[in-house]
Design a protein around this motif. Structure first.
Motif, PDB file in Angstrom:
ATOM      1  N   VAL A  66      22.312  52.053  34.425  1.00 29.47           N
ATOM      2  CA  VAL A  66      21.381  53.052  33.903  1.00 29.47           C
ATOM      3  C   VAL A  66      20.219  52.348  33.225  1.00 29.47           C
ATOM      4  CG1 VAL A  66      21.074  54.783  32.123  1.00 29.47           C
ATOM      5  CG2 VAL A  66      22.983  54.966  33.706  1.00 29.47           C
ATOM      6  N   HIS A  67      20.590  51.366  32.457  1.00 31.15           N
ATOM      7  CA  HIS A  67      19.541  50.615  31.757  1.00 31.15           C
ATOM      8  C   HIS A  67      18.577  49.973  32.751  1.00 31.15           C
ATOM      9  CE1 HIS A  67      17.581  48.079  28.893  1.00 31.15           C
ATOM     10  NE2 HIS A  67      17.965  46.988  29.534  1.00 31.15           N
ATOM     11  N   HIS A  68      19.185  49.415  33.792  1.00 31.75           N
ATOM     12  CA  HIS A  68      18.334  48.816  34.815  1.00 31.75           C
ATOM     13  C   HIS A  68      17.410  49.843  35.414  1.00 31.75           C
ATOM     14  CE1 HIS A  68      20.650  44.893  35.896  1.00 31.75           C
ATOM     15  NE2 HIS A  68      20.432  45.038  34.599  1.00 31.75           N
ATOM     16  N   LEU A  69      18.053  50.932  35.817  1.00 27.78           N
ATOM     17  CA  LEU A  69      17.269  51.978  36.468  1.00 27.78           C
ATOM     18  C   LEU A  69      16.187  52.484  35.540  1.00 27.78           C
ATOM     19  CD1 LEU A  69      20.011  53.954  38.385  1.00 27.78           C
ATOM     20  CD2 LEU A  69      18.067  52.784  39.369  1.00 27.78           C
ATOM     21  N   LYS A  70      16.589  52.637  34.279  1.00 27.32           N
ATOM     22  CA  LYS A  70      15.593  53.111  33.323  1.00 27.32           C
ATOM     23  C   LYS A  70      14.430  52.124  33.242  1.00 27.32           C
ATOM     24  CE  LYS A  70      15.752  55.223  28.864  1.00 27.32           C
ATOM     25  NZ  LYS A  70      16.430  55.240  27.605  1.00 27.32           N
ATOM     26  N   THR A 130       7.998  51.550  36.964  1.00 26.39           N
ATOM     27  CA  THR A 130       7.314  52.353  37.976  1.00 26.39           C
ATOM     28  C   THR A 130       6.323  53.311  37.326  1.00 26.39           C
ATOM     29  OG1 THR A 130       9.379  52.289  39.196  1.00 26.39           O
ATOM     30  CG2 THR A 130       7.673  53.756  40.025  1.00 26.39           C
ATOM     31  N   ALA A 131       6.811  53.947  36.242  1.00 24.68           N
ATOM     32  CA  ALA A 131       5.926  54.888  35.559  1.00 24.68           C
ATOM     33  C   ALA A 131       4.699  54.179  35.007  1.00 24.68           C
ATOM     34  CB  ALA A 131       6.702  55.576  34.435  1.00 24.68           C
ATOM     35  N   GLU A 132       4.908  52.980  34.505  1.00 22.71           N
ATOM     36  CA  GLU A 132       3.785  52.221  33.966  1.00 22.71           C
ATOM     37  C   GLU A 132       2.797  51.848  35.049  1.00 22.71           C
ATOM     38  OE1 GLU A 132       3.774  51.921  29.944  1.00 22.71           O
ATOM     39  OE2 GLU A 132       2.504  50.639  31.181  1.00 22.71           O
ATOM     40  N   LEU A 133       3.352  51.404  36.138  1.00 19.96           N
ATOM     41  CA  LEU A 133       2.485  50.816  37.157  1.00 19.96           C
ATOM     42  C   LEU A 133       1.856  51.845  38.080  1.00 19.96           C
ATOM     43  CD1 LEU A 133       4.401  47.598  38.212  1.00 19.96           C
ATOM     44  CD2 LEU A 133       2.636  47.855  36.515  1.00 19.96           C
ATOM     45  N   SER A 134       2.507  52.978  38.234  1.00 28.17           N
ATOM     46  CA  SER A 134       2.025  53.892  39.283  1.00 28.17           C
ATOM     47  C   SER A 134       0.612  54.409  39.067  1.00 28.17           C
ATOM     48  CB  SER A 134       3.001  55.046  39.467  1.00 28.17           C
ATOM     49  OG  SER A 134       3.110  55.759  38.266  1.00 28.17           O
ATOM     50  N   PRO A 135       0.184  54.703  37.835  1.00 23.07           N
ATOM     51  CA  PRO A 135      -1.200  55.174  37.746  1.00 23.07           C
ATOM     52  C   PRO A 135      -2.249  54.092  37.937  1.00 23.07           C
ATOM     53  CG  PRO A 135      -0.270  55.044  35.572  1.00 23.07           C
ATOM     54  CD  PRO A 135       0.823  54.711  36.507  1.00 23.07           C
ATOM     55  N   LEU A 136      -1.821  52.842  37.943  1.00 21.83           N
ATOM     56  CA  LEU A 136      -2.808  51.771  37.998  1.00 21.83           C
ATOM     57  C   LEU A 136      -3.166  51.443  39.432  1.00 21.83           C
ATOM     58  CD1 LEU A 136      -1.184  49.467  35.347  1.00 21.83           C
ATOM     59  CD2 LEU A 136      -3.047  51.049  35.005  1.00 21.83           C
ATOM     60  N   ILE A 137      -4.397  51.156  39.641  1.00 22.42           N
ATOM     61  CA  ILE A 137      -4.814  50.748  40.975  1.00 22.42           C
ATOM     62  C   ILE A 137      -5.554  49.421  40.952  1.00 22.42           C
ATOM     63  CG2 ILE A 137      -4.904  53.010  42.068  1.00 22.42           C
ATOM     64  CD1 ILE A 137      -7.795  53.160  41.202  1.00 22.42           C
ATOM     65  N   ASP A 138      -5.767  48.933  39.746  1.00 20.46           N
ATOM     66  CA  ASP A 138      -6.475  47.669  39.650  1.00 20.46           C
ATOM     67  C   ASP A 138      -5.460  46.556  39.547  1.00 20.46           C
ATOM     68  OD1 ASP A 138      -8.019  45.858  37.096  1.00 20.46           O
ATOM     69  OD2 ASP A 138      -8.598  45.847  39.197  1.00 20.46           O
ATOM     70  N   SER A 139      -5.666  45.491  40.326  1.00 20.98           N
ATOM     71  CA  SER A 139      -4.684  44.415  40.375  1.00 20.98           C
ATOM     72  C   SER A 139      -4.496  43.763  39.013  1.00 20.98           C
ATOM     73  CB  SER A 139      -5.111  43.361  41.384  1.00 20.98           C
ATOM     74  OG  SER A 139      -5.162  43.900  42.672  1.00 20.98           O
ATOM     75  N   ASP A 140      -5.593  43.549  38.324  1.00 19.11           N
ATOM     76  CA  ASP A 140      -5.479  42.892  37.022  1.00 19.11           C
ATOM     77  C   ASP A 140      -4.663  43.740  36.057  1.00 19.11           C
ATOM     78  OD1 ASP A 140      -8.781  41.812  37.546  1.00 19.11           O
ATOM     79  OD2 ASP A 140      -7.003  40.533  37.439  1.00 19.11           O
ATOM     80  N   GLN A 141      -4.960  45.011  36.079  1.00 14.50           N
ATOM     81  CA  GLN A 141      -4.231  45.897  35.176  1.00 14.50           C
ATOM     82  C   GLN A 141      -2.744  45.910  35.519  1.00 14.50           C
ATOM     83  OE1 GLN A 141      -6.184  49.613  35.598  1.00 14.50           O
ATOM     84  NE2 GLN A 141      -7.498  49.291  33.832  1.00 14.50           N
TER      85      GLN A 141
END
Lengths: 168, 109, 585
Positions: C222-226, C232-243
């Motif tokens: 669960v911890h892993h999945l979390k 995923t939640a952090e990265l999904s809105p980002l589209i810039d490679s640096d970000q």
């Protein structure tokens, strides 16, 4: 241009006509008349008051028009003469000159009939007395001018132009 | 075509230039004549260059233009008269004014 | 003691009878007591049976006997015998279950256990019994549904038949046996149950342990999945490679609780390196060449050198590799992400808070996170590529539009030019046609030119002539009629001036008129007229014709010489002649 007449003569006529209307003849007339008028206009332009006197001596032109005429006519002569010499607008120039000559001839004729003892005034104020010779001379020139009007074709400045633009 | 026309024109211009300029400088000078009307008076005819000159009578100088025509010298007055003077010999001009007499101008200088 | 029974019968003495009976009873009770004592400590059925048989045979004096115990549930049977010859014993053993069937099928109660033994005497034995015919007494019993048994005794050694007391003793002994057996069996049962329980306990404990492990596993998972979800939640809105890179690094560092770390992405074909670091790291930037070199070194020490796309490889000796980026043995864990051959990433993490290296599961989590990050990075890259393409497309589009606009304009211009050409052509051809012709325009132009030239030349010329006569512009000169003129002339107060040219004067003129031709005025005046005049003298001028007004010309010139008294003879010489005044010649 068919002409009725004796067959023998019919043969000659075209030749005569051709000689009469030869471009070089016309050219000679044209250049002669042109340079004549250019030369004639020089004195008149230079000594306008004397030319005015000459015009006045004919007693044909009203007093208020004498000076005007004395100013304008020589320049017309000059321009038309130049045009004829160069070969620009020869027809119009020849027509103008023919008109002027007709005018002069008429004036001379009238003066002769009036027996006015005046000089011709064609070239310079102290020219020879007017006589029938003067009239004849004027008429000959008139004839030449008409001839030029009718038959001029060679050495025209505009001819080249015409040839060039025919291509367009 | 054009060139020949231009040549003709050029020649004409030359001719007219010669015509107007070729007066002959030998006639220039100051001439004096006695007024036939009034013996005491002297009329001075001054012939200058470029066809300009003057006719001085009783102190009054009348400007005239002169040109040589063969053996004649023509004097042009502003009023419109032209007087032909005869060049009898060098330094002598014979001018006849109608109604005024004959003026014999002798060259003074 | 065996003899006591017979003694009992033969004793006449009631006291003795009573004593014998008591003795017998005591003997009974002692036997029972001993038997029970004997059997008490035993727990094995076989031993019980054996001991019982011994005691019973001893107390009853039987020559042979047997005990059978049937476990109906497990179909197990025990046979204990004494004094029976082996061949018979074997025979019995072989037919043990048929014996059972013989004795038990008939009377099988369905209710709860009847442990009371039942006596079956010789008489009541069925005729065909596998048991040796010598069985004198037998008892059968049940213990629960499970156990059944029988005891069989042969004849007595003494030869005497069994008496009532024997039977009751046997019965009682049987009771004892039953109870002992039952006890033993129960004890055994309990033991079994205990053992079972224990086993079950152990099993249960094991299961508990397993469950606990499973729970922990689950929790970890669960911890892993979390963590993965968070990533995923952090990265999904980002589209810039640096970000993306920065976010990934921070998330990973947060997940594993490290305070220092770095991450770099190297796009080898584009020669671009993106680098992010947290905590004291020396180099925030790295050139493409340095990155390349670093990658090669990492490849050397990678676990798996296959370089398959979208894989995560752990790097060994991370401290050495990243010495220059994070000096001081700071990098504890490092992984290399291969997105594709031209796009690789390195992530290095410093020591965790606990100082321990990452466990296997943590490493798995790291890998999973890294894999997720790679997907996002790939997406970001695709997105960037798409954007680039879009940009190029829009630029191309723009260019195309511009070209189209230019083309349209050019087409328009061409149209205009063609129109112009057509117009020009028509004009030129018209002009060309005009060459051969004469037109009014030419005349007008020639006239106009002559006018312009004439007037301007005249203006510029010092010898110019007036265009219009003066008399038209300024006040005319005063006139005088012939009579007055004649009068004045006769009075000598006037001088009459003939302004006409000399030729005409010579033909005819007024008597005593002075010829001052208008054209020679300046010359003649001085010579002829000047001396005739006084300021008071009236000058009467005549001479004009249709073309020239000589009189006016002379009059104006006289006026210009400040001669005030100037008059023009009205109607000229004609009026003079009409008046009859003299004329010359």
């Amino acid at each position: 241009m068919e002409k009725t007449g004796i067959p023998g003569k019919a043969v000659k006529r075209p030749v005569l006509r051709k000689a009469m209307t030869h471009p070089y003849l016309v050219l000679a007339f044209r250049i002669y008349i042109g340079s004549l008028f250019v030369y004639a206009s020089m004195y008149k332009i230079n000594y306008a008051s004397e030319f005015a006197e000459t015009i006045a001596s004919y007693q044909l032109v009203p007093y208020w028009a004498v000076n005007l005429l004395a100013l304008v006519m020589p320049w017309m002569e000059l321009i038309c003469g130049l045009f004829l010499v160069i070969g620009f607008r020869t027809k119009s120039a020849a027509a103008t000159i023919a008109g002027l000559l007709a005018l002069f001839s008429a004036a001379v004729a009238i003066s002769l009939f009036r027996d006015l003892p005046i000089g011709c005034g064609c070239f310079h104020a102290l020219g020879e007395q007017m006589s029938w010779k003067t009239l004849l001379r004027d008429l000959v020139w008139l004839g030449m001018a008409v001839h030029v009007y009718l038959f001029d074709s060679a050495l025209q400045v505009e001819k080249r132009f015409a040839l060039a633009i025919r291509d367009i | 075509m054009l060139r020949s026309a231009l040549i003709i024109l050029f020649m004409l211009l030359l001719g007219s230039a010669a015509y107007s300029c070729g007066q002959g400088p030998d006639l220039q000078g100051r001439y004096e004549a006695v007024n036939p009307q009034h013996q005491g008076n002297v009329v001075v005819l001054a012939l200058r260059s470029a066809g300009k000159g003057s006719w001085t009578i009783e102190g009054e100088e009348v400007p005239i233009r002169w040109e040589r025509r063969n053996q004649e010298i023509w004097l042009h007055h502003k009023g419109g008269a032209v007087i032909a003077g005869k060049l009898v010999e060098a330094g002598r001009i014979d001018v006849e004014l109608p109604g005024l007499g004959r003026f014999l101008f002798l060259r003074k200088q | 003691m065996q003899s006591n029974a017979s003694q009992l019968k033969s004793a006449p003495d009631p006291e003795q009878k009573t004593r014998l009976e008591l003795d017998r009873k005591v003997f009974f009770l002692e036997t029972l007591l001993e038997t029970s004592r004997e059997l008490n400590g035993l727990i094995q059925p076989r031993r019980i049976m054996d001991a019982f048989l011994l005691m019973t045979m001893g107390s009853l004096g039987a020559a042979d006997g047997l005990v059978l115990l049937f476990n109906t549930r497990s179909r197990h049977a025990h046979l204990v015998h004494r004094g029976i010859p082996p061949a018979e014993a074997e025979h019995i053993e072989q037919n043990i279950w048929s014996i059972y069937e013989l004795y038990y099928t008939e009377e099988r109660p369905s209710g709860p256990s009847t442990s009371m033994p039942k006596l079956i005497t010789h008489d009541s034995l069925p005729e065909y019994s596998p048991l040796p015919g010598r069985m004198e007494a037998m008892i059968i019993w049940d213990i629960d549904q499970e156990y059944s048994g029988l005891v069989g005794l042969g004849k007595k050694i003494s030869g005497e038949p069994f008496e009532e007391d024997d039977y009751s003793l046997l019965l009682n002994l049987g009771n004892v046996l039953v109870s002992a057996l039952a006890h033993a069996l129960f004890t055994k049962n309990i033991e079994h149950l205990n053992a079972d329980l224990y086993k079950k306990n152990v099993g249960l404990k094991e299961s508990l342990g397993q469950a606990e492990r499973a729970r922990r596993d689950l929790q970890r998972k669960v911890h892993h999945l979390k963590s993965l979800y968070e990533l995923t939640a952090e990265l999904s809105p980002l589209i810039d490679s640096d970000q993306l890179l920065e976010s990934f690094l921070l998330t990973v560092m947060g997940t594993f609780g490290v305070s220092r770390g770095f991450a770099l992405v190297c796009e080898r074909t584009a020669r671009r390196v993106r680098m992010v670091s947290r905590g004291p790291a020396r180099q925030p930037h790295m050139s493409a060449d340095e990155a390349d070199r670093l990658l090669y070194r990492c490849l050397d020490s990678a676990e798996n050198r296959a370089l398959e796309p979208m894989t995560v490889t752990r790097l060994n000796d991370p401290e050495l590799l990243f010495e220059q980026i994070m000096p001081g043995a700071a990098v504890q864990t490092a992984i290399m992400l291969v997105i594709d051959r031209s796009h690789m990433s390195l992530v290095g993490l410093g020591p965790t808070l606990s100082g321990l290296p990452l466990s296997g599961e943590d490493e798995e989590l790291l890998r999973a996170q890294a894999a997720g990050f790679m997907v996002f990075l790939k997406n970001a890259r695709s997105f960037e590529a798409v954007q680039c393409l879009n940009q190029e497309l829009s630029e191309a589009n723009q260019e195309l539009r511009q070209t189209i606009a230019d083309l349209t304009e050019a087409r328009h211009t061409i149209k205009v030019l063609e129109k112009a050409k057509a117009t020009l052509k028509s004009i030129v051809q018209r002009e060309a046609d005009r060459i051969g012709r004469v037109s009014l325009l030419d005349f007008s132009l020639i006239l106009l030119a002559a006018l312009v030239l004439g007037f301007s030349f005249n203006l510029a010329n010092p010898n110019g002539i007036p265009i219009l006569p003066k008399s038209m512009l300024i006040a005319p000169v005063a006139g005088i009629d012939a009579a007055d003129a004649r009068r004045l002339q006769e009075a000598g107060l006037a001088v009459i001036v003939d302004a006409r040219p000399p030729e005409i004067y010579s033909q005819e003129h007024i008597a005593d008129a002075v010829n001052v031709p208008a054209t020679l005025f300046e010359i003649v005046f001085k010579m002829k007229l000047a001396r005739l005049l006084t300021p008071q003298t009236t000058v009467v001028v005549y001479g004009r014709n249709i073309s020239k007004r000589y009189d006016e010309l002379v009059a104006y010139q006289l006026l210009a010489r400040d001669h005030e008294q100037v008059r023009i003879l009205t109607e000229g010489m004609d009026s003079w002649k009409r008046q009859g005044f003299p004329v010359r010649p």
